[in-house]
Write a protein that holds these residues in place. Structure first.
Motif, PDB file in Angstrom:
ATOM      1  N   VAL A 146     -46.864 -27.763 -40.754  1.00 42.03           N
ATOM      2  CA  VAL A 146     -46.372 -26.981 -41.888  1.00 42.03           C
ATOM      3  C   VAL A 146     -46.100 -25.553 -41.404  1.00 42.03           C
ATOM      4  O   VAL A 146     -47.021 -24.823 -41.030  1.00 42.03           O
ATOM      5  CB  VAL A 146     -47.384 -27.022 -43.055  1.00 42.03           C
ATOM      6  CG1 VAL A 146     -46.910 -26.147 -44.211  1.00 42.03           C
ATOM      7  CG2 VAL A 146     -47.565 -28.463 -43.533  1.00 42.03           C
TER       8      VAL A 146
ATOM      9  N   LYS B 154     -43.996 -23.406 -43.195  1.00 45.15           N
ATOM     10  CA  LYS B 154     -43.389 -22.632 -44.290  1.00 45.15           C
ATOM     11  C   LYS B 154     -43.936 -21.204 -44.250  1.00 45.15           C
ATOM     12  O   LYS B 154     -44.884 -20.916 -43.515  1.00 45.15           O
ATOM     13  CB  LYS B 154     -43.662 -23.314 -45.628  1.00 45.15           C
ATOM     14  CG  LYS B 154     -45.129 -23.432 -45.974  1.00 45.15           C
ATOM     15  CD  LYS B 154     -45.334 -24.191 -47.266  1.00 45.15           C
ATOM     16  CE  LYS B 154     -46.803 -24.361 -47.539  1.00 45.15           C
ATOM     17  NZ  LYS B 154     -47.122 -24.589 -48.929  1.00 45.15           N
TER      18      LYS B 154
ATOM     19  N   MET C 243     -40.441 -29.301 -48.702  1.00 40.26           N
ATOM     20  CA  MET C 243     -41.489 -29.779 -49.614  1.00 40.26           C
ATOM     21  C   MET C 243     -41.453 -29.093 -50.979  1.00 40.26           C
ATOM     22  O   MET C 243     -42.102 -29.543 -51.911  1.00 40.26           O
ATOM     23  CB  MET C 243     -42.858 -29.574 -48.965  1.00 40.26           C
ATOM     24  CG  MET C 243     -42.978 -30.277 -47.611  1.00 40.26           C
ATOM     25  SD  MET C 243     -44.646 -30.259 -46.943  1.00 40.26           S
ATOM     26  CE  MET C 243     -44.927 -28.520 -46.732  1.00 40.26           C
TER      27      MET C 243
ATOM     28  N   LYS D  99     -42.571 -37.805 -53.655  1.00 41.00           N
ATOM     29  CA  LYS D  99     -43.912 -37.258 -53.903  1.00 41.00           C
ATOM     30  C   LYS D  99     -44.466 -37.813 -55.202  1.00 41.00           C
ATOM     31  O   LYS D  99     -43.793 -37.781 -56.243  1.00 41.00           O
ATOM     32  CB  LYS D  99     -43.862 -35.741 -53.977  1.00 41.00           C
ATOM     33  CG  LYS D  99     -45.237 -35.097 -54.055  1.00 41.00           C
ATOM     34  CD  LYS D  99     -45.100 -33.604 -53.920  1.00 41.00           C
ATOM     35  CE  LYS D  99     -46.417 -32.919 -53.764  1.00 41.00           C
ATOM     36  NZ  LYS D  99     -46.238 -31.476 -53.614  1.00 41.00           N
TER      37      LYS D  99
ATOM     38  N   ARG E  32     -48.935 -30.736 -60.329  1.00 46.91           N
ATOM     39  CA  ARG E  32     -47.851 -29.818 -60.003  1.00 46.91           C
ATOM     40  C   ARG E  32     -46.576 -30.659 -59.910  1.00 46.91           C
ATOM     41  O   ARG E  32     -46.258 -31.399 -60.811  1.00 46.91           O
ATOM     42  CB  ARG E  32     -48.205 -29.110 -58.680  1.00 46.91           C
ATOM     43  CG  ARG E  32     -47.909 -27.651 -58.650  1.00 46.91           C
ATOM     44  CD  ARG E  32     -48.532 -26.956 -57.453  1.00 46.91           C
ATOM     45  NE  ARG E  32     -48.221 -27.566 -56.164  1.00 46.91           N
ATOM     46  CZ  ARG E  32     -48.579 -27.068 -54.995  1.00 46.91           C
ATOM     47  NH1 ARG E  32     -49.264 -25.956 -54.932  1.00 46.91           N
ATOM     48  NH2 ARG E  32     -48.283 -27.674 -53.866  1.00 46.91           N
TER      49      ARG E  32
ATOM     50  N   MET F 253     -45.611 -39.431 -50.305  1.00 47.60           N
ATOM     51  CA  MET F 253     -46.648 -38.411 -50.095  1.00 47.60           C
ATOM     52  C   MET F 253     -47.309 -38.013 -51.400  1.00 47.60           C
ATOM     53  O   MET F 253     -46.781 -38.265 -52.484  1.00 47.60           O
ATOM     54  CB  MET F 253     -46.032 -37.161 -49.446  1.00 47.60           C
ATOM     55  CG  MET F 253     -45.047 -36.436 -50.337  1.00 47.60           C
ATOM     56  SD  MET F 253     -44.217 -35.046 -49.519  1.00 47.60           S
ATOM     57  CE  MET F 253     -45.491 -33.771 -49.604  1.00 47.60           C
TER      58      MET F 253
ATOM     59  N   HIS G  55     -50.170 -34.580 -52.741  1.00 47.54           N
ATOM     60  CA  HIS G  55     -50.866 -33.368 -52.295  1.00 47.54           C
ATOM     61  C   HIS G  55     -52.236 -33.346 -52.959  1.00 47.54           C
ATOM     62  O   HIS G  55     -52.365 -33.650 -54.154  1.00 47.54           O
ATOM     63  CB  HIS G  55     -50.046 -32.136 -52.670  1.00 47.54           C
ATOM     64  CG  HIS G  55     -50.449 -30.905 -51.917  1.00 47.54           C
ATOM     65  ND1 HIS G  55     -50.817 -30.916 -50.581  1.00 47.54           N
ATOM     66  CD2 HIS G  55     -50.532 -29.611 -52.309  1.00 47.54           C
ATOM     67  CE1 HIS G  55     -51.117 -29.686 -50.206  1.00 47.54           C
ATOM     68  NE2 HIS G  55     -50.950 -28.874 -51.221  1.00 47.54           N
TER      69      HIS G  55
ATOM     70  N   ASN H   8     -53.769 -32.291 -46.008  1.00 52.73           N
ATOM     71  CA  ASN H   8     -53.635 -30.918 -45.509  1.00 52.73           C
ATOM     72  C   ASN H   8     -54.795 -30.674 -44.524  1.00 52.73           C
ATOM     73  O   ASN H   8     -55.548 -31.605 -44.193  1.00 52.73           O
ATOM     74  CB  ASN H   8     -53.635 -29.921 -46.671  1.00 52.73           C
ATOM     75  CG  ASN H   8     -54.895 -30.048 -47.528  1.00 52.73           C
ATOM     76  OD1 ASN H   8     -55.815 -30.808 -47.208  1.00 52.73           O
ATOM     77  ND2 ASN H   8     -54.943 -29.304 -48.618  1.00 52.73           N
ATOM     78  N   SER H   9     -54.961 -29.437 -44.091  1.00 48.90           N
ATOM     79  CA  SER H   9     -55.985 -29.164 -43.067  1.00 48.90           C
ATOM     80  C   SER H   9     -57.377 -29.586 -43.521  1.00 48.90           C
ATOM     81  O   SER H   9     -58.131 -30.219 -42.773  1.00 48.90           O
ATOM     82  CB  SER H   9     -56.021 -27.665 -42.740  1.00 48.90           C
ATOM     83  OG  SER H   9     -54.803 -27.241 -42.202  1.00 48.90           O
TER      84      SER H   9
ATOM     85  N   ARG I 256     -50.375 -33.366 -42.611  1.00 48.77           N
ATOM     86  CA  ARG I 256     -49.563 -32.155 -42.800  1.00 48.77           C
ATOM     87  C   ARG I 256     -50.428 -30.908 -42.657  1.00 48.77           C
ATOM     88  O   ARG I 256     -50.690 -30.201 -43.632  1.00 48.77           O
ATOM     89  CB  ARG I 256     -48.940 -32.145 -44.209  1.00 48.77           C
ATOM     90  CG  ARG I 256     -48.086 -33.353 -44.568  1.00 48.77           C
ATOM     91  CD  ARG I 256     -47.340 -33.108 -45.885  1.00 48.77           C
ATOM     92  NE  ARG I 256     -48.213 -32.710 -46.967  1.00 48.77           N
ATOM     93  CZ  ARG I 256     -48.750 -33.547 -47.864  1.00 48.77           C
ATOM     94  NH1 ARG I 256     -48.492 -34.844 -47.805  1.00 48.77           N
ATOM     95  NH2 ARG I 256     -49.531 -33.083 -48.822  1.00 48.77           N
ATOM     96  N   PRO I 257     -50.883 -30.571 -41.478  1.00 48.57           N
ATOM     97  CA  PRO I 257     -51.712 -29.367 -41.327  1.00 48.57           C
ATOM     98  C   PRO I 257     -50.878 -28.094 -41.411  1.00 48.57           C
ATOM     99  O   PRO I 257     -49.769 -28.024 -40.891  1.00 48.57           O
ATOM    100  CB  PRO I 257     -52.283 -29.525 -39.914  1.00 48.57           C
ATOM    101  CG  PRO I 257     -51.218 -30.290 -39.189  1.00 48.57           C
ATOM    102  CD  PRO I 257     -50.641 -31.241 -40.203  1.00 48.57           C
ATOM    103  N   GLY I 258     -51.459 -27.095 -42.071  1.00 41.90           N
ATOM    104  CA  GLY I 258     -50.878 -25.757 -42.070  1.00 41.90           C
ATOM    105  C   GLY I 258     -51.898 -24.809 -41.451  1.00 41.90           C
ATOM    106  O   GLY I 258     -51.928 -24.589 -40.239  1.00 41.90           O
TER     107      GLY I 258
ATOM    108  N   TYR J  31     -54.908 -17.429 -46.192  1.00 44.76           N
ATOM    109  CA  TYR J  31     -53.484 -17.810 -46.279  1.00 44.76           C
ATOM    110  C   TYR J  31     -52.645 -16.607 -46.730  1.00 44.76           C
ATOM    111  O   TYR J  31     -51.605 -16.305 -46.156  1.00 44.76           O
ATOM    112  CB  TYR J  31     -53.286 -18.899 -47.335  1.00 44.76           C
ATOM    113  CG  TYR J  31     -53.922 -20.237 -47.109  1.00 44.76           C
ATOM    114  CD1 TYR J  31     -55.297 -20.410 -47.177  1.00 44.76           C
ATOM    115  CD2 TYR J  31     -53.147 -21.365 -46.870  1.00 44.76           C
ATOM    116  CE1 TYR J  31     -55.878 -21.653 -47.022  1.00 44.76           C
ATOM    117  CE2 TYR J  31     -53.715 -22.621 -46.703  1.00 44.76           C
ATOM    118  CZ  TYR J  31     -55.089 -22.752 -46.782  1.00 44.76           C
ATOM    119  OH  TYR J  31     -55.664 -23.978 -46.629  1.00 44.76           O
TER     120      TYR J  31
HETATM  121  C1  LIG Z   1     -47.364 -30.049 -49.620  1.00 48.60           C
HETATM  122  C2  LIG Z   1     -48.219 -29.329 -48.628  1.00 48.60           C
HETATM  123  N1  LIG Z   1     -48.746 -30.006 -47.594  1.00 48.60           N
HETATM  124  C3  LIG Z   1     -49.531 -29.404 -46.673  1.00 48.60           C
HETATM  125  C4  LIG Z   1     -49.820 -28.059 -46.762  1.00 48.60           C
HETATM  126  C5  LIG Z   1     -50.712 -27.432 -45.707  1.00 48.60           C
HETATM  127  O1  LIG Z   1     -51.910 -26.990 -46.270  1.00 48.60           O
HETATM  128  P1  LIG Z   1     -53.030 -26.277 -45.353  1.00 48.60           P
HETATM  129  O2  LIG Z   1     -52.434 -24.999 -44.913  1.00 48.60           O
HETATM  130  O3  LIG Z   1     -54.172 -26.097 -46.280  1.00 48.60           O
HETATM  131  O4  LIG Z   1     -53.288 -27.206 -44.221  1.00 48.60           O
HETATM  132  C6  LIG Z   1     -49.309 -27.324 -47.820  1.00 48.60           C
HETATM  133  C7  LIG Z   1     -49.639 -25.896 -47.949  1.00 48.60           C
HETATM  134  O5  LIG Z   1     -49.857 -25.342 -48.969  1.00 48.60           O
HETATM  135  C8  LIG Z   1     -48.477 -27.968 -48.778  1.00 48.60           C
HETATM  136  O6  LIG Z   1     -47.959 -27.303 -49.808  1.00 48.60           O
END
Ligand SMILES: Cc1ncc(COP(=O)(O)O)c(C=O)c1O
Length: 350
Positions: free
Chosen positions: A14, A16, A62, A107, A114, A141, A143, A183-184, A199-201, A335
Motif C-alpha cells: 500500500v 497511497k 482502492m 469489495k 464504509r 477483498m 477491509h 492490513n498490517s 495489503r500491508p501499509g 499514520y
Molecule cells: C483498503 C486498505 N487496505 C490496506 C491498508 C493498509 O493498512 P495499514 O497501513 O494499517 O497496513 C489500508 C490503509 O488504510 C487500506 O485502506
C-alpha cells in the motif's frame, strides 16, 4: 513480512498518500526490486504518478471512484476496486470494446461500515452479465475495522463473513484468483486473514499499531525527518519570541531557528509541546510553530549552532524520536504524522 506469511501468499504494497509520506515512486521502485509484485493506491492520480514513472506492475485503486473518473482508470491501466453494481455496469460499458476482459476487484463490506457491497449482493454481481464478458473479477477483498483492537472477536467475525461469500462463489463455480483482507495489524495478529494476498501499509515503513508492548517483528522506522539550524538568537530574561509572543524566556536563553514549519507537515499543535534532537539530546519546541519555521530552546545545549542537524523524527546518537512519539504529543496516530510530511520536504534515499 514474508516470514509471517505462508506461501503462496503474495504482497500488495500500500503506497497511497505518497507511500505514507515516504515518496511513492521511490518506494514502489525499491519494493519491485525486492520482488513485491503489486501496489495499492487510493486515487487515480496516485496510480497515474506511478505509471508516469514507468511502473508497469498491477496497481489497485482502492478509494471511491466517481462515474466521470472511470475512463481515466482504464487509460492508465489501473485496476479498480468496485464497491457497487452501478460502477461495475459503467465499467463494463467502457470495457466492452476491448479485446480482453478488464480486471476488477470487488469489495465486500463485512463490518467496516464504509465502502463495499453487502455480503448478499456479491454473488448476484459475480453472476451478472458485466462480470461474464467485459470485466474479469481478479480479486475479492474486504477491509478489517479492528485488526489492531484488543478483542479479536470482531475481526474473526468479519473474516468468517468473507469466507461465506468466497464459499458462495466457489459453489457457483466462480473461482476468484485473489482473496485479500489483511492490513498490517491483521498480518501480525490474524493469520487466518492472510488468504493468498495481503495489503500491508504502515508495516512497510517500520511501524505497527497492533502489538502493544509485545515484541514486534524486525520492524525499524525507515524514515528520518531532519533539518538544519539556520540561526541562533539570544534572549534576555523576559523577552519573547514568535507569533503572539507565546514564549517568554524565564532565563537568558539561546533559541535555534529551524527552517521547517506546519506547511511542511510539522504540526502547529507541536507548539510548546514537541521536541527535536540536537547534538544527541532532546530540545523543546518553544512558542508557535510557524508556516515555514520552528523555534527550539537550546540553552542547555551550548554547543548547538548554525549548520547543525536537527532531527525531528529519527535517531541522533543514542537518542530517538519516532512518529509514534510525535503522534502521542499530538493525540493522533503515526499514520497521520507520516502522511503529513509535505511535498516541500526533499526526499533523499539512502
Ligand atoms: C483498503 C486498505 N487496505 C490496506 C491498508 C493498509 O493498512 P495499514 O497501513 O494499517 O497496513 C489500508 C490503509 O488504510 C487500506 O485502506
Amino acid at each position: 513480512m514474508r516470514r509471517h506469511l505462508t506461501a503462496p501468499c503474495e504482497i500488495l504494497a500500500v503506497v497511497k498518500a505518497d507511500a505514507y509520506g515516504h515518496g511513492a515512486v521511490a518506494v514502489a521502485q525499491r519494493l519491485l526490486r525486492l520482488g513485491v509484485p503489486r501496489f495499492g493506491v487510493a486515487t487515480i492520480q496516485e496510480g497515474a504518478t506511478l505509471r508516469d514513472a514507468g511502473i508497469q506492475a498491477p496497481i489497485l485503486v482502492m478509494g471511491a471512484l466517481l462515474p466521470n473518473q472511470l475512463p481515466d482508470v482504464i487509460a492508465h491501466t489501473l485496476t479498480p476496486v468496485v464497491h457497487d453494481s452501478a460502477t461495475a455496469d459503467a465499467l463494463a460499458d467502457l470495457a466492452r470494446s476491448r479485446p480482453e476482459p478488464y480486471p476488477i476487484h470487488i469489495k465486500v463490506d463485512t463490518g467496516m461500515g464504509r465502502l463495499g457491497l453487502a455480503p448478499e449482493a456479491v454473488l448476484p454481481l459475480l453472476q451478472s452479465p458485466c462480470c461474464k464478458g467485459p470485466l474479469r473479477v481478479e480479486g475479492l477483498m474486504t477491509h478489517l475495522a479492528d485488526a489492531d483492537g484488543g478483542d479479536p472477536g470482531y475481526t474473526e467475525a468479519q473474516i468468517a463473513r468473507f469466507r461465506t461469500v468466497v464459499a458462495q462463489a466457489d459453489a457457483a463455480g466462480l473461482s476468484i484468483p485473489l482473496l485479500h483482507t489483511a492490513n498490517s495489524a491483521a498480518i501480525l495478529c490474524h493469520p487466518s486473514s492472510h488468504f493468498n494476498l495481503v495489503r500491508p501499509g504502515i508495516m512497510l515503513y517500520g511501524y505497527q499499531s497492533a502489538l502493544r508492548g509485545q515484541a514486534a517483528p524486525d520492524l525499524h522506522p525507515v524514515l528520518t525527518l531532519s533539518t538544519t539550524i539556520v540561526q541562533i538568537n539570544r534572549l534576555t530574561s523576559g523577552e519573547s519570541v514568535g507569533y503572539n509572543r507565546a514564549y517568554r524566556a524565564s532565563r537568558p536563553s539561546r533559541i535555534a531557528i529551524l527552517p521547517i514549519g506546519y506547511a511542511d507537515g510539522y504540526n502547529r499543535a507541536l507548539s510548546s509541546r514537541g521536541h527535536v534532537l540536537l547534538k544527541g539530546r532532546q530540545a523543546p519546541v518553544v512558542g508557535r510553530v510557524c508556516m515555514d519555521m520552528t523555534l527550539v530552546d537550546v540553552t542547555d545545549i551550548p554547543d548547538a549552532g548554525p549548520g547543525d542537524e536537527a532531527v525531528l523524527i529519527g535517531r541522533q546518537g543514542t537518542a530517538r524520536i519516532t512518529a509514534d512519539d510525535m503522534a502521542q504529543w499530538l493525540g493522533t496516530i503515526p499514520y497521520e504524522v507520516l502522511c503529513a510530511i509535505g511535498p516541500r520536504v526533499a526526499r533523499v534515499y539512502r
